[in-house]
Write a protein that holds these residues in place. Structure first.
Motif, short mmCIF file in Angstrom:
data_model
loop_
_atom_site.label_atom_id
_atom_site.label_comp_id
_atom_site.label_asym_id
_atom_site.label_seq_id
_atom_site.Cartn_x
_atom_site.Cartn_y
_atom_site.Cartn_z
N PHE A 57 0.84 -1.21 0.00
CA PHE A 57 0.00 0.00 0.00
C PHE A 57 0.87 1.25 0.00
CE2 PHE A 57 -3.13 -2.59 2.81
CZ PHE A 57 -3.37 -3.45 1.75
N GLN A 58 1.97 1.25 0.78
CA GLN A 58 2.91 2.36 0.85
C GLN A 58 2.24 3.68 1.22
OE1 GLN A 58 5.64 0.64 0.71
NE2 GLN A 58 6.58 0.79 -1.29
N VAL A 59 1.28 3.63 2.13
CA VAL A 59 0.56 4.83 2.55
C VAL A 59 1.54 5.83 3.18
CG1 VAL A 59 -1.20 5.71 4.13
CG2 VAL A 59 -1.61 3.59 2.87
N GLY A 60 1.43 7.09 2.79
CA GLY A 60 2.26 8.13 3.36
C GLY A 60 3.40 8.59 2.47
N MET A 61 3.62 7.90 1.33
CA MET A 61 4.65 8.39 0.41
C MET A 61 4.17 9.68 -0.24
SD MET A 61 6.44 6.78 -2.95
CE MET A 61 5.90 8.12 -4.01
N TRP A 62 5.09 10.55 -0.62
CA TRP A 62 4.70 11.82 -1.23
C TRP A 62 3.88 11.55 -2.49
CZ3 TRP A 62 6.86 13.78 -5.97
CH2 TRP A 62 7.86 12.97 -6.53
N LEU A 63 2.76 12.26 -2.61
CA LEU A 63 1.82 12.08 -3.73
C LEU A 63 1.39 10.63 -3.88
CD1 LEU A 63 3.27 14.47 -6.49
CD2 LEU A 63 1.36 14.88 -4.95
N ASP A 64 1.20 9.96 -2.73
CA ASP A 64 0.78 8.56 -2.84
C ASP A 64 -0.64 8.46 -3.39
OD1 ASP A 64 -1.11 9.03 -0.85
OD2 ASP A 64 0.03 8.10 0.75
N ASN A 65 -1.04 7.24 -3.72
CA ASN A 65 -2.38 7.00 -4.27
C ASN A 65 -3.28 6.35 -3.22
OD1 ASN A 65 -1.01 4.56 -4.24
ND2 ASN A 65 -1.94 3.79 -6.12
N ALA A 66 -3.04 6.69 -1.93
CA ALA A 66 -3.75 6.02 -0.85
C ALA A 66 -5.27 6.19 -0.93
CB ALA A 66 -3.24 6.51 0.50
N ARG A 67 -5.73 7.34 -1.48
CA ARG A 67 -7.18 7.51 -1.55
C ARG A 67 -7.83 6.51 -2.50
NH1 ARG A 67 -5.06 12.06 -4.20
NH2 ARG A 67 -5.76 12.42 -6.33
N ASN A 68 -7.02 5.81 -3.27
CA ASN A 68 -7.53 4.72 -4.11
C ASN A 68 -7.90 3.49 -3.30
OD1 ASN A 68 -8.12 3.94 -6.78
ND2 ASN A 68 -6.18 2.85 -7.01
N MET A 69 -7.39 3.42 -2.05
CA MET A 69 -7.56 2.21 -1.25
C MET A 69 -9.02 1.90 -0.94
SD MET A 69 -4.92 0.39 -0.63
CE MET A 69 -5.77 -0.58 0.62
N GLU A 70 -9.82 2.92 -0.67
CA GLU A 70 -11.23 2.66 -0.34
C GLU A 70 -11.93 1.97 -1.49
OE1 GLU A 70 -13.15 6.20 0.93
OE2 GLU A 70 -11.87 6.47 2.70
#
Length: 298
Positions: A57-70
């Motif tokens: 997931f690599q949440v917290g990386m700069w410009l990550d795509n974490a909002r894709n997780m939901e």
């Protein structure tokens, strides 16, 4: 001559713009890869059942795509898996507030266990705050990852196996989880210690390098993450990425590894992961949900 140079320059610039634009968009797409997992001695009650794998997931990386997780978790729930396995690297190694980033991970994953889906996890190098093999492992960070996952009823498989039974049968399929490679926590003999040779098993790990050390026939189907599929893949070359340039020997970055990798009668699938690392770009290499359909056929 000048016009040809200008044309070449325009083509190069246009190609770069396309690469960068799509490279920033692709991390927000998702592929579902359906694969057959052949498992000797698979109980009949498990024939045709589904196990879904997610990684990196690599949440917290700069410009990550974490909002894709939901959306990814919603897609997983829609597919009604019989179990979900998580392959490590939940939070990026260099974040300033690991606690809050891990709480985000909790919020993304909790809908899985709210749906009573059994979820099993292993840890990866980023979960020990390791950006490279020579970096000292942070055990406090790893313990926090375990604690936060357990709080939402995700079971950590750290060098151990757990049995899965269906409502209609007591015959079990085992999920075997192996520890992270870089911090030297992958104790393979311990992971398989309680398994008889004939018992059906589905093996999970973070780093594909671990697979090479698994004894013959112990991992008829295994899945790993870690590589992100290389993130940037040259078009029309299905499994070639920049990692091929820096890896000694053959790079095993996505899909089923070639025959000859690992010991006999062991088979490894490498998941491309969900997040990004180093740079927030994917090209010709979208995030992946792997949906394994279990089969006991020879």
């Amino acid at each position: 001559m000048k016009s040809k140079r200008k044309l070449t320059l325009y083509i190069a610039l246009a190609s770069l713009v396309i690469f960068l634009t799509w490279g920033m968009v692709e991390p927000y797409t998702i592929d579902v890869e359906k694969e057959e997992a052949i498992i000797p001695n698979l109980p009949k009650s498990w024939e045709g059942k589904k196990i879904i794998a997610l990684a990196d997931f690599q949440v917290g990386m700069w410009l990550d795509n974490a909002r894709n997780m939901e959306g990814i978790v919603d897609r997983v729930i829609e597919r009604k898996p019989d179990a979900v396995v998580l392959l490590g690297d939940y939070v990026y190694h260099s974040v300033n507030d690991h606690q809050s980033e891990m709480e985000k991970v909790q919020s993304y994953l909790k809908p899985l266990t709210d749906e009573d889906i059994p979820v099993y996890a292993v840890l990866g190098n980023h979960d020990y705050n390791m950006s490279a093999r020579k970096v000292k492992a942070n055990m406090d960070t790893a313990e926090r990852v375990k604690e936060k996952l357990r709080e939402i009823d995700i079971e950590i498989l750290h060098n151990r196996s757990v049995s899965l039974e269906t409502e209609n049968s007591e015959e079990a399929l085992y999920i075997t989880g192996i520890g992270a490679r870089w911090p030297e926590k992958d104790n393979i003999s311990l992971a398989f210690e309680d398994l008889a040779d004939e018992e059906a098993r589905f093996v999970i790990m973070h780093n594909p390098e671990t697979f090479d050390d698994i004894p013959q026939r112990d991992a008829p189907t295994a899945v790993a993450g870690h590589t992100h599929g290389g993130q940037i893949r040259i078009p029309f070359t299905p499994h070639w990425s920049w990692k091929n340039l820096i890896t000694k020997g053959e790079a095993h970055v996505d899909g089923w590894t070639k025959e000859g990798y690992g010991n006999e009668e062991n088979n490894l699938y490498v998941n491309r992961g969900v997040g990004v690392s180093i740079i927030p770009i994917r090209f010709n290499n979208p995030p992946e949900i792997t949906e394994f359909h279990l089969s006991g056929k020879d």
